[in-house]
Design a protein around this motif. Sequence first.
Motif, PDB file in Angstrom:
ATOM      1  N   VAL A   1      43.832  29.416  44.109  1.00  0.00           N
ATOM      2  CA  VAL A   1      42.674  29.663  43.244  1.00  0.00           C
ATOM      3  C   VAL A   1      42.167  31.074  43.499  1.00  0.00           C
ATOM      4  N   VAL A   2      42.028  31.822  42.426  1.00  0.00           N
ATOM      5  CA  VAL A   2      41.479  33.174  42.489  1.00  0.00           C
ATOM      6  C   VAL A   2      40.145  33.156  41.755  1.00  0.00           C
ATOM      7  N   ASP A   3      39.063  33.397  42.482  1.00  0.00           N
ATOM      8  CA  ASP A   3      37.748  33.439  41.856  1.00  0.00           C
ATOM      9  C   ASP A   3      37.520  34.814  41.251  1.00  0.00           C
ATOM     10  N   GLY A   4      37.056  34.830  40.019  1.00  0.00           N
ATOM     11  CA  GLY A   4      36.784  36.105  39.359  1.00  0.00           C
ATOM     12  C   GLY A   4      36.767  35.944  37.852  1.00  0.00           C
ATOM     13  N   VAL A   5      36.127  36.890  37.209  1.00  0.00           N
ATOM     14  CA  VAL A   5      36.004  36.868  35.757  1.00  0.00           C
ATOM     15  C   VAL A   5      37.134  37.668  35.126  1.00  0.00           C
ATOM     16  N   ALA A   6      37.844  37.046  34.191  1.00  0.00           N
ATOM     17  CA  ALA A   6      38.963  37.709  33.522  1.00  0.00           C
ATOM     18  C   ALA A   6      38.445  38.782  32.575  1.00  0.00           C
ATOM     19  N   GLN A   7      39.158  39.910  32.548  1.00  0.00           N
ATOM     20  CA  GLN A   7      38.736  41.017  31.693  1.00  0.00           C
ATOM     21  C   GLN A   7      39.766  41.359  30.632  1.00  0.00           C
ATOM     22  N   ALA A   8      41.049  41.454  31.025  1.00  0.00           N
ATOM     23  CA  ALA A   8      42.065  41.882  30.066  1.00  0.00           C
ATOM     24  C   ALA A   8      43.439  41.409  30.504  1.00  0.00           C
ATOM     25  N   LEU A   9      44.327  41.281  29.536  1.00  0.00           N
ATOM     26  CA  LEU A   9      45.724  40.981  29.805  1.00  0.00           C
ATOM     27  C   LEU A   9      46.470  42.285  30.041  1.00  0.00           C
ATOM     28  N   VAL A  10      47.415  42.233  30.948  1.00  0.00           N
ATOM     29  CA  VAL A  10      48.181  43.424  31.316  1.00  0.00           C
ATOM     30  C   VAL A  10      49.604  43.271  30.798  1.00  0.00           C
ATOM     31  N   GLY A  11      50.098  44.278  30.090  1.00  0.00           N
ATOM     32  CA  GLY A  11      51.441  44.232  29.536  1.00  0.00           C
ATOM     33  C   GLY A  11      51.421  43.975  28.040  1.00  0.00           C
ATOM     34  N   ALA A  12      52.548  44.230  27.402  1.00  0.00           N
ATOM     35  CA  ALA A  12      52.668  44.041  25.959  1.00  0.00           C
ATOM     36  C   ALA A  12      52.935  42.574  25.639  1.00  0.00           C
ATOM     37  N   PRO A  13      52.569  42.126  24.419  1.00  0.00           N
ATOM     38  CA  PRO A  13      52.882  40.752  24.030  1.00  0.00           C
ATOM     39  C   PRO A  13      54.370  40.461  24.166  1.00  0.00           C
ATOM     40  N   GLY A  14      54.692  39.376  24.857  1.00  0.00           N
ATOM     41  CA  GLY A  14      56.080  39.023  25.093  1.00  0.00           C
ATOM     42  C   GLY A  14      56.599  39.515  26.425  1.00  0.00           C
ATOM     43  N   THR A  15      55.909  40.474  27.027  1.00  0.00           N
ATOM     44  CA  THR A  15      56.279  40.985  28.352  1.00  0.00           C
ATOM     45  C   THR A  15      55.034  41.062  29.225  1.00  0.00           C
ATOM     46  N   LEU A  16      54.295  39.981  29.266  1.00  0.00           N
ATOM     47  CA  LEU A  16      53.060  39.917  30.035  1.00  0.00           C
ATOM     48  C   LEU A  16      53.332  40.170  31.513  1.00  0.00           C
ATOM     49  N   GLU A  17      52.466  40.966  32.130  1.00  0.00           N
ATOM     50  CA  GLU A  17      52.597  41.283  33.552  1.00  0.00           C
ATOM     51  C   GLU A  17      51.532  40.602  34.393  1.00  0.00           C
ATOM     52  N   GLY A  18      50.392  40.318  33.790  1.00  0.00           N
ATOM     53  CA  GLY A  18      49.344  39.670  34.566  1.00  0.00           C
ATOM     54  C   GLY A  18      48.007  39.735  33.883  1.00  0.00           C
ATOM     55  N   LEU A  19      46.987  39.447  34.668  1.00  0.00           N
ATOM     56  CA  LEU A  19      45.622  39.377  34.183  1.00  0.00           C
ATOM     57  C   LEU A  19      44.736  40.248  35.062  1.00  0.00           C
ATOM     58  N   CYS A  20      43.978  41.139  34.441  1.00  0.00           N
ATOM     59  CA  CYS A  20      43.088  42.030  35.172  1.00  0.00           C
ATOM     60  C   CYS A  20      41.687  41.426  35.215  1.00  0.00           C
ATOM     61  N   LEU A  21      41.096  41.383  36.420  1.00  0.00           N
ATOM     62  CA  LEU A  21      39.753  40.857  36.591  1.00  0.00           C
ATOM     63  C   LEU A  21      38.727  41.977  36.496  1.00  0.00           C
ATOM     64  N   GLU A  22      37.463  41.593  36.421  1.00  0.00           N
ATOM     65  CA  GLU A  22      36.399  42.581  36.277  1.00  0.00           C
ATOM     66  C   GLU A  22      36.332  43.548  37.455  1.00  0.00           C
ATOM     67  N   ASP A  23      36.730  43.083  38.647  1.00  0.00           N
ATOM     68  CA  ASP A  23      36.684  43.962  39.825  1.00  0.00           C
ATOM     69  C   ASP A  23      37.927  44.837  39.960  1.00  0.00           C
TER      70      ASP A  23
END
Length: 325
Positions: A201-223
């Motif tokens: 479990v990672v606590d944090g607020v999601a801000q943006a998706l990282v990577g292009a559609p179809g080649t997702l790399e991850g999720l960037c949090l507010e911090d």
Amino acid sequence: MSTSISLPADVDALVIGGGAAGLSAATWLGRYQRPTLVVDAGQHRNRFAAQVHGLLGRDPISPSELLVQARADLSQYRQVSVCEATVSALEPTGEGRFQATIDGAQVTAGRVVLATGVRDQLPQIAEIDAHYGTDVHHCPACDGYNARGATVIVLGAGEHVPAYAAELLEWAGTVRIVTDTTGRAFDEAQSATLAEHRISVVDGVAQALVGAPGTLEGLCLEDGTVVEAQKVFFSYAHHPTNDLAAQLGCELDEHGQIAVDGYQLTSVAGVYAAGDITPGMQLVSVAIAEGAVAGVACATSMRGHRTTKHGPSPAPPTRRFTLHQ
């Protein structure tokens, strides 16, 4: 088959919703030669998805291609018309019929099939529209197979999330939860269950998706933290489109879905419902099956009754279907 706003004044059956369930119901109403109008507002739940999976003989197929083919098949039934419009009001006439307001026009019908579906609440993160249906999904049963071996993020918190995340272990190599909140996400029992299944479990607020559609790399949090993943799944809320059902007085369950019997008949005589707006498993194949049941039951409930002037001559009534008249 018409797709204009030139509407008939009176039909045997009005189908509200032109997705898989509605078009399936209309197909069977057409086969029973019942004058039928399908009203489609174009808000199909899976319109953002790249593909529909697990549909016998059509695996995979894009949602748009499926609906185009279904409408083309429906065109062989001259009694059925389709219009792209919105039903804003629906009420009984007091004569065993129903009156619908469709983009300002009035249409009466002897029977109604509600196939209005649900609306999914999307995460409030950047780039969600571009990724949704490609590498961001809401349905493990629909898209979990395409996440096999992948690192998956489950986004969100709530009492249902641990079980939802555990389901994805059927396919994913690694599952981790990003809570998308700064508050306490899970109680001790839930945390213990997640630890047992090795779901971090990672606590944090999601801000943006990282990577292009179809080649997702991850999720960037507010911090600024980036949590690695090739797929993101979420389950925030699903809002049944039940306004018309409520106007008619149909019984709704605790989730706001329309209660139906084995023939897809609601608590209101002459009103049927099918697809995700009703309780049960939410899959395109299930919606098609429920639509078929609703269409046949709706058509046969009119046996022994003279209906619109374009309808078939009344066949003898049968005892089996008297409960659905």
